[in-house]
Design an enzyme around this catalytic site. Structure first.
Site, PDB file in Angstrom:
ATOM      1  N   ALA A  11      -1.391  -1.577  -5.328  1.00 28.58           N
ATOM      2  CA  ALA A  11      -2.221  -2.773  -5.136  1.00 28.58           C
ATOM      3  C   ALA A  11      -3.315  -2.855  -6.197  1.00 28.58           C
ATOM      4  O   ALA A  11      -3.768  -1.840  -6.715  1.00 28.58           O
ATOM      5  CB  ALA A  11      -2.856  -2.737  -3.753  1.00 28.58           C
ATOM      6  N   GLY A  44       1.508   1.011  -3.320  1.00 28.12           N
ATOM      7  CA  GLY A  44       2.271  -0.232  -3.243  1.00 28.12           C
ATOM      8  C   GLY A  44       3.413  -0.254  -4.247  1.00 28.12           C
ATOM      9  O   GLY A  44       4.445  -0.898  -4.006  1.00 28.12           O
ATOM     10  N   GLU A  77       6.121   1.544  -2.628  1.00 25.22           N
ATOM     11  CA  GLU A  77       6.662   0.685  -1.553  1.00 25.22           C
ATOM     12  C   GLU A  77       7.600  -0.377  -2.124  1.00 25.22           C
ATOM     13  O   GLU A  77       8.633  -0.695  -1.535  1.00 25.22           O
ATOM     14  CB  GLU A  77       5.516   0.042  -0.773  1.00 25.22           C
ATOM     15  CG  GLU A  77       4.764   1.093   0.041  1.00 25.22           C
ATOM     16  CD  GLU A  77       3.572   0.522   0.777  1.00 25.22           C
ATOM     17  OE1 GLU A  77       2.646   0.040   0.096  1.00 25.22           O
ATOM     18  OE2 GLU A  77       3.564   0.546   2.011  1.00 25.22           O
ATOM     19  N   GLU A  92      -3.179   6.137  -0.643  1.00 26.94           N
ATOM     20  CA  GLU A  92      -4.003   5.241   0.187  1.00 26.94           C
ATOM     21  C   GLU A  92      -5.069   5.968   0.994  1.00 26.94           C
ATOM     22  O   GLU A  92      -6.178   5.472   1.145  1.00 26.94           O
ATOM     23  CB  GLU A  92      -3.105   4.428   1.132  1.00 26.94           C
ATOM     24  CG  GLU A  92      -2.330   3.308   0.456  1.00 26.94           C
ATOM     25  CD  GLU A  92      -1.023   3.760  -0.196  1.00 26.94           C
ATOM     26  OE1 GLU A  92      -0.804   4.976  -0.323  1.00 26.94           O
ATOM     27  OE2 GLU A  92      -0.238   2.884  -0.592  1.00 26.94           O
TER      28      GLU A  92
END
Ligand SMILES: NC(=O)c1ccc[n+]([C@@H]2O[C@H](COP(=O)([O-])OP(=O)(O)OC[C@H]3O[C@@H](n4cnc5c(N)ncnc54)[C@H](O)[C@@H]3O)[C@@H](O)[C@H]2O)c1
Length: 709
Positions: free
Chosen positions: A62, A103, A106, A126
Site C-alpha cells: 500500500a 499489499g 497480496e 503490516e
C-alpha cells in the site's frame, strides 16, 4: 505519467507495474491494474497475463501516504483488485523480483501462479504499522504455506527470501535468473495445457490441532508483544482462515478496520514517517558532497568505545581502537572478543563471521595509528580537559579531510571543535549504550560543522544500521536534556510521597520499557550524579537532590555495584525494593518538613511525561531539534518510550496541548519545590492557544541565522 506499462507479446499480456521507486499500490496504480486487466481479458489474442514489477520491487504494498487522506479506500480498493485478478478467466502469473511486501504480496496471491526470483524479499510488514494484511493476505497465505508458517510471517513482520518457500505451492517456479524470463516460459507452457485457472481461495486450510496451536500462539505472542494489539489480532484473522473463505475474509476486514482506526496504529504510522523525516535536513540534499569513509578510529576502549567499534565492524568497516592505558585496551578488546564468541556460541552469528568481525578491530596504544582514518570518534572520559588533550592530539595526527567526532553526552561540541584548527570537520556522534545494539544516533551539528561533514555522518549512520537524528548543540542534546526535568520530577515525587517502585511501575504501565529508577540503576547512578555535581557547581542556587546524592554517596551505583535505587541478588537483574533507600527517603522528607501524600499513578505519569514535553517544546523553540517528530524518534528509538504512544510530542498532541498546559499549571500551583520548573514553554502556550499540535511548530531549518546552543 503512466504507472503501468502494457504490451502483448506471443499471446501474453504483460502488465508491468511502473511506479518507482517500489511500486507502491497507489490509487492510480490500482486503477491502472484493473483497466489493463480488463483490456487483456477482452483481447482474443491474449491467452495468459503476466503481472510484473521492476528488478527492485514487484511491489512494496500500500501507499501509506494514502492512509491519511482516505485515498487508500478509493475505488478500486486493493481487496477488489486482488479479487479481480483471481476471478480472471485467463491465467494470471505474477513475476516477482525484489521487494514483495504486504499489499504487493497480496496482489501476487490473487494471481493464479507465482514465479519468483530466489532472492525476492517476501514479507507482511503490516504489524509494524499496527495493522494486519487487509487484502486477503491472512486468508490466502495460509492456504498456500500452511497455518503455522503463515502465522509466523504475518505476526513477526519478518522478511524472508523467496527461496525459503522451495517445495511449497506458494511459488510455482523459483528461479536464479530473471523472473520475467521464467514467467514467459511458464506462461507459454500453460497456454498449451487448456484449463489453466487456479484460485487460491478454493484451497482448504488444514491443521491437525488448529485450536491448540492458535491458543499457544496467542499466549506466546502476548508475552513478547509488549502491549501491542496487532500481533494478537493477526492471530484472530489468520485463525479465521480455517473457516470458509468469505467468512474468513469478513473477519480480516473487521480486524483491519478496527486496527486502522486505533491509536496504536496511528502512533506506529507516525513513528514510521517520523523516521523518514529525520533523515531530511534543510540545507542538505542529494547533491551535497560526501566524504568517503573506508576506515575508522575510535579513541577510548571503555563501555562506549568498544560498542562503537563493534558497530563499525558489524557493518564490515575496519576500526582502529586506541587507548591510553594497556590494561584498559586489554579490557576493551577482551570484552569485544567475548561478545563475538558469545554471539557465535548462541548461534546468533556464524563462527567465521564472528571471527571476521572481531578481526576488523585493531587495537593500538599509539595515536599515530589513527593517522589514516577517514573518521575518528572520541569516546574518552566525560571531562572537558581530557577531551581537550585528545582533540589537540587528533588535530595534529589526523589526515586532511578526516572527520573528527565526539561521543560526549553533555559537553559543548563547539568548545570541543575549538580545540582543533579544523572546527568545520568536527561534530558530535552521540551513540547510546550498548552502542552496538541501540539504534539511535544523535548527530550533533556544531556551529561550524560543514554541510558535507553532516551529510557524510547521516549516510554513515544508515550504513551501520542506526537511526540518525540531527541535534543542535546544547547541554544533553535532545534526549538527555529532556531526561533531566523528567528525572527531576521523579526525584521530587519521592520527596512528596511516592516510592521508586511506585513511580517505575506507573510509567511502565503506561508502556515505558523501564521506569526512571530501574533505568538509572542499569545505566549507572554515578553518571547522573557526575552531571548533577557539575550542574550544582555551575548553578550555585540550584536545589540539591539529596536523596539521589545520598544513594550515590553510599556507592550504590546500580546493577554494576549490586545496589542502587533497588538491591540486586548476585547474577540477577530483578529490582528488589530496599528498606535502606526507603529510610533515606523518609529522613530527607523529614528534613524538608514534607508530610508524605499518596500520589495517584495518573499524576506520576502526567508529571513525568509533561516534563519531557515541556523541555521538548523548548528544544524546538531554540532550533535544537529540527522538528517535533525528530524528538519522538529520539525517545522511541533511544529511551524506551512506548511505540504505541508515538513519542512524547505526538502523545501530547493527542492529549491536546491545551490540556497539557492546564495540567502543568495545576502542578505548578501544588509544587513544593520549584514552581518555575512548570512554566510552560512559549511555543507550547502559543500552539495550545491556537488549538494546534506540534506539527504546526515552525521547522528549525526555516529560522534564519538561529544560533545553535
Ligand atoms: N556510558 C554511557 O551510557 C554513555 C552513553 C553515551 C555517551 N557516553 C559518553 O561516552 C564517553 C565515554 O564513556 P564511557 O561510558 O565509555 O566511559 P568509560 O570510562 O567506560 O571509558 C572511557 C575510556 O577512555 C579511556 N581514555 C581516557 N583518556 C584517554 C586518552 N587520553 N586517550 C585514550 N583513551 C583514553 C579510558 O582508559 C577508558 O577506557 C563519555 O564522553 C560519555 O559521556 C556514555
Amino acid at each position: 505519467m503512466t504507472v503501468l506499462r502494457y504490451k502483448v507479446d506471443a499471446g501474453i499480456a504483460w502488465l508491468t507495474l511502473d511506479n518507482p521507486p517500489l511500486n507502491a499500490l497507489s490509487h492510480e496504480l490500482r486503477r491502472a491494474v484493473i483497466s489493463a486487466l480488463d483490456r487483456a481479458l477482452a483481447d482474443g489474442k491474449v491467452r495468459a497475463i503476466v503481472l510484473a514489477g521492476s528488478e527492485r520491487a514487484f511491489s512494496s504494498g500500500a501507499d501509506i501516504k494514502e492512509f491519511a487522506d482516505g485515498t487508500f479506500y478509493a475505488d478500486p480498493f486493493l481487496p477488489a483488485v486482488v479479487d479481480a485478478l483471481e476471478a480472471a478467466h485467463k491465467p494470471v502469473i505474477a513475476a516477482i523480483s525484489g521487494a514483495c511486501m504486504g499489499g504487493g504480496l497480496e496482489l501476487a496471491l490473487g494471481c493464479h501462479y507465482r514465479v519468483a526470483r530466489a532472492d525476492a524479499k517476501i514479507s507482511f510488514p503490516e504489524v509494524k504499522l499496527g495493522l494486519i494484511p487487509g487484502a486477503g493476505g491472512t486468508q490466502r497465505f495460509p492456504r498456500l504455506v500452511g497455518l503455522e508458517t503463515a502465522l509466523n510471517l504475518i505476526v513477526s513482520g519478518a522478511t524472508v527470501a523467496a527461496s525459503t518457500f522451495k517445495g511449497s505451492p506458494l511459488f510455482d517456479v523459483i528461479t536464479e535468473g530473471a523472473a520475467a524470463d521464467a514467467a514467459r516460459e511458464f506462461a507459454l507452457k500453460l497456454g498449451k495445457q487448456g484449463d489453466t485457472v487456479r484460485r487460491v481461495r478454493e484451497l482448504p486450510v488444514k491443521h491437525p490441532q488448529a485450536e491448540a496451536f492458535l491458543q499457544f500462539a496467542k499466549t506466546s505472542v502476548a508475552a513478547v508483544s509488549r502491549g501491542l494489539a496487532a500481533p494478537s489480532r493477526a492471530i484472530d484473522a489468520v485463525g479465521a482462515s480455517l473457516n470458509d473463505f468469505a467468512a474468513g475474509l469478513a473477519t480480516e476486514q473487521k480486524v483491519f478496520t478496527e486496527l486502522m482506526a486505533s491509536s496504536e496504529s496511528q502512533s506506529l504510522r507516525h513513528a514510521f514517517f517520523a523516521e523518514r523525516a529525520a533523515s531530511k535536513v534543510p540545507g542538505l540534499n542529494d547533491k551535497t558532497a560526501q566524504r568517503k569513509i573506508a576506515c575508522v578510529a575510535v579513541v577510548g576502549a571503555g563501555t562506549m568505545g568498544s560498542g562503537i567499534a563493534m558497530s563499525f565492524a558489524n557493518a564490515g568497516i575496519p576500526v582502529t581502537l586506541l587507548e591510553a592505558k594497556p590494561e584498559a585496551l586489554e579490557r576493551g578488546i577482551s570484552g569485544i572478543r567475548k561478545f563475538y564468541e558469545g554471539a557465535a556460541a548462541k548461534g546468533k552469528l556464524k563462527p567465521d563471521e564472528a571471527t571476521r568481525r572481531a578481526g576488523l578491530i585493531t587495537p593500538s596504544l599509539e595515536f599515530a595509528a589513527a593517522a589514516k582514518a577517514d573518521l575518528i570518534i572520541e569516546a574518552v572520559f566525560e571531562d572537558i580537559e581530557v577531551k581537550q588533550g585528545v582533540f589537540r592530539q587528533l588535530d595534529k595526527i589526523a589526515k586532511k579531510g578526516a572527520i573528527l567526532a565526539t561521543n560526549t553526552s553533555t559537553l559543548d561540541v563547539d568548545r570541543i571543535a575549538g580545540f582543533t584548527k579544523r572546527p568545520g570537520d568536527v561534530l558530535g556522534l552521540h551513540f547510546f549504550s550498548p552502542a552496538n545494539v541501540m539504534r539511535l544516533l544523535e548527530v550533533v551539528r556544531g556551529a561550524k560543522t560543514r554541510p558535507e561533514v553532516l551529510a557524510t555522518a547521516l549516510t554513515l549512520a544508515r550504513r551501520i544500521g542506526k537511526t540518525a537524528v540531527v541535534s543542535g548543540v546544547c547541554d544533553g542534546f535532545i534526549g538527555n536534556r529532556m531526561l533531566d526535568p523528567y528525572a527531576q520530577q521523579a526525584l521530587l515525587m519521592l520527596e512528596e510521597g511516592a516510592s521508586p517502585r511506585q513511580i517505575d511501575s506507573a510509567i511502565e504501565k503506561f508502556g515505558f520499557a523501564m521506569g526512571p529508577f530501574r533505568m538509572s540503576d542499569l545505566a549507572g547512578n554515578d553518571i547522573s550524579w557526575h552531571i548533577r555535581k557539575r550542574h550544582y557547581a555551575e548553578h550555585p542556587r540550584m536545589r540539591h537532590m539529596r536523596i539521589a546524592d545520598r544513594v550515590c554517596e553510599l556507592g550504590r551505583f546500580g546493577q554494576k555495584t549490586g545496589a542502587g535505587w533497588y538491591r540486586y541478588e548476585p547474577g540477577k537483574r530483578d529490582a528488589i525494593p530496599d528498606p535502606l533507600v526507603e529510610r533515606i527517603i523518609d529522613e530527607e522528607r523529614r528534613a524538608l518538613k514534607i508530610s508524605p501524600r499518596k500520589i495517584p499513578d495518573e499524576e506520576i505519569v502526567d508529571r513525568l511525561l509533561y516534563a519531557l514535553v515541556n523541555e521538548g517544546a523548548k528544544i524546538l523553540e531554540e532550533g535544537i531539534a529540527l522538528r517535533a517528530s525528530d524528538i519522538d524518534v529520539v525517545y522511541l528509538t533511544g529511551y524506551g518510550f512506548p511505540l504505541q504512544r508515538g513519542g512524547p510530542m505526538f502523545h501530547a498532541g493527542r492529549v491536546g496541548l491545551g490540556q497539557v498546559v492546564r495540567r502543568m499549571r495545576e502542578f505548578a500551583a501544588d509544587s513544593h519545590a520549584d514552581p518555575g520548573s512548570w512554566k510552560p514553554a512559549k511555543l507550547l502556550v502559543t500552539l495550545a492557544a491556537a488549538g494546534r499540535n506540534f506539527d504546526a511548530a515552525p521547522s528549525a531549518g526555516r529560522k534564519k541565522g538561529k544560533s545553535r546552543g
